[in-house]
Design a protein around this motif. Structure first.
Motif, PDB file in Angstrom:
ATOM      1  N   GLU A  87      57.126  39.568  68.977  1.00 38.66           N
ATOM      2  CA  GLU A  87      56.066  39.127  69.876  1.00 38.66           C
ATOM      3  C   GLU A  87      55.373  37.929  69.248  1.00 38.66           C
ATOM      4  O   GLU A  87      54.836  38.021  68.150  1.00 38.66           O
ATOM      5  CB  GLU A  87      55.058  40.241  70.128  1.00 38.66           C
ATOM      6  N   THR A  94      52.528  34.889  69.518  1.00 40.81           N
ATOM      7  CA  THR A  94      51.301  34.395  70.127  1.00 40.81           C
ATOM      8  C   THR A  94      50.995  33.043  69.504  1.00 40.81           C
ATOM      9  O   THR A  94      50.939  32.927  68.282  1.00 40.81           O
ATOM     10  CB  THR A  94      50.123  35.362  69.880  1.00 40.81           C
ATOM     11  N   THR A 139      51.746  33.981  74.960  1.00 34.62           N
ATOM     12  CA  THR A 139      52.285  35.169  74.298  1.00 34.62           C
ATOM     13  C   THR A 139      53.591  35.513  74.992  1.00 34.62           C
ATOM     14  O   THR A 139      53.654  35.562  76.225  1.00 34.62           O
ATOM     15  CB  THR A 139      51.314  36.361  74.403  1.00 34.62           C
ATOM     16  N   TYR A 140      54.635  35.703  74.202  1.00 37.87           N
ATOM     17  CA  TYR A 140      55.927  36.056  74.773  1.00 37.87           C
ATOM     18  C   TYR A 140      56.757  36.778  73.717  1.00 37.87           C
ATOM     19  O   TYR A 140      56.392  36.846  72.550  1.00 37.87           O
ATOM     20  CB  TYR A 140      56.656  34.824  75.314  1.00 37.87           C
ATOM     21  N   ASN A 172      47.343  28.745  75.520  1.00 39.23           N
ATOM     22  CA  ASN A 172      47.463  30.083  74.932  1.00 39.23           C
ATOM     23  C   ASN A 172      48.701  30.747  75.512  1.00 39.23           C
ATOM     24  O   ASN A 172      48.825  30.861  76.724  1.00 39.23           O
ATOM     25  CB  ASN A 172      46.227  30.932  75.250  1.00 39.23           C
TER      26      ASN A 172
END
Length: 60
Positions: free
Chosen positions: A40, A42, A27-28, A25
């Protein structure tokens, strides 16, 4: 690494990002290569396969 193609949520151009399939998982934030706006991202992987992906605008 896994290359994923999608539409930029700002300029609607098709772009691609390289994702690390070893991270389940993630997110960045990464800038669009066309319009330079921040996206963004995900991504969710299971057994090295992409099972979820979302790219959304950051409110500026």
């Amino acid at each position: 690494m896994y290359e994923h193609f999608f539409q930029c949520p700002y300029c609607w151009e098709e772009i691609s990002f390289l994702l690390d399939a070893s991270i389940l998982n993630q997110t960045y934030v990464e800038d669009c290569e066309v319009c330079c706006n921040p996206i963004e991202v995900t991504a969710t992987f299971e057994d090295q396969e992409l099972v979820g992906f979302e790219a959304k605008e950051l409110g500026q």
